[in-house]
Design a protein around this motif. Sequence first.
Motif: not given
Length: 53
Positions: A29-42
Amino acid sequence: MIDLGQHWEFITAAYAGTIAVVGGLIGWTVFSARAAKARVEVLEAARQTRRQK
Protein backbone atom coordinates in the motif's frame (compact mmCIF):
# COMPACT_ATOMS: atom_id res chain seq x y z
CA MET A 1 4.32 -16.80 29.89
CA ILE A 2 1.25 -18.38 28.34
CA ASP A 3 1.36 -22.17 28.10
CA LEU A 4 0.68 -22.95 24.44
CA GLY A 5 0.62 -26.70 24.92
CA GLN A 6 1.28 -29.24 22.22
CA HIS A 7 0.38 -26.93 19.37
CA TRP A 8 2.86 -24.13 20.05
CA GLU A 9 4.57 -24.62 16.68
CA PHE A 10 1.32 -24.18 14.75
CA ILE A 11 0.27 -21.18 16.83
CA THR A 12 3.64 -19.48 16.39
CA ALA A 13 3.64 -20.17 12.65
CA ALA A 14 0.10 -18.82 12.30
CA TYR A 15 0.99 -15.60 14.08
CA ALA A 16 4.22 -15.23 12.09
CA GLY A 17 2.37 -15.80 8.82
CA THR A 18 -0.30 -13.29 9.73
CA ILE A 19 2.29 -10.68 10.66
CA ALA A 20 4.13 -11.31 7.38
CA VAL A 21 0.96 -10.98 5.28
CA VAL A 22 -0.23 -7.81 7.05
CA GLY A 23 3.28 -6.32 6.81
CA GLY A 24 3.38 -7.15 3.10
CA LEU A 25 0.00 -5.52 2.53
CA ILE A 26 1.10 -2.40 4.38
CA GLY A 27 4.32 -2.25 2.36
CA TRP A 28 2.44 -2.76 -0.90
CA THR A 29 0.00 0.00 0.00
CA VAL A 30 2.79 2.44 0.88
CA PHE A 31 4.66 1.63 -2.34
CA SER A 32 1.49 1.99 -4.42
CA ALA A 33 0.61 5.31 -2.79
CA ARG A 34 4.07 6.71 -3.48
CA ALA A 35 3.88 5.60 -7.11
CA ALA A 36 0.42 7.15 -7.50
CA LYS A 37 1.61 10.40 -5.92
CA ALA A 38 4.58 10.55 -8.30
CA ARG A 39 2.29 9.90 -11.27
CA VAL A 40 -0.09 12.68 -10.17
CA GLU A 41 2.84 15.09 -9.87
CA VAL A 42 3.92 14.26 -13.42
CA LEU A 43 0.38 14.75 -14.72
CA GLU A 44 0.02 18.04 -12.83
CA ALA A 45 3.29 19.30 -14.32
CA ALA A 46 2.10 18.34 -17.81
CA ARG A 47 -1.19 20.11 -17.15
CA GLN A 48 0.59 23.29 -16.12
CA THR A 49 2.72 23.14 -19.26
CA ARG A 50 -0.37 22.70 -21.47
CA ARG A 51 -2.20 25.55 -19.76
CA GLN A 52 0.64 27.97 -20.46
CA LYS A 53 0.50 27.31 -24.22
